[in-house]
Design a protein around this motif. Sequence first.
Motif: not given
Length: 101
Positions: A22, A19, A9, A14, A17
């Motif tokens: 993700f 919410d 991640f 990630a 990013a």
Amino acid sequence: MDWPVENLFEQLGAFAAGDARFARFAEALVAGDVLLDETVQRRLTTTMNEHLRTTGLELRQTGTVGGYPRFDNHSLALRRRDPRRPRGMGARPARGPDRSG
């Protein structure tokens, strides 16, 4: 190269990013059209859930697509509330009749 989920991640950005982005990313990682082996799909979902649960999320199977399980993100916070109790009705002590006066 096998990386732990957290490292993967991190390398993919990630955590930076939003919410919603993700959540879509996590769902796409375990999609049946990406992982063509149901055992691997379920194993990765289990591993990811160990980390996602610490943030209040969980991937849950919500159906099938093309014969493979479909996993969607769900908030664990919603599960904690007693669905029979209306919102705003926390654990308050019951008040008896007003005996003043």
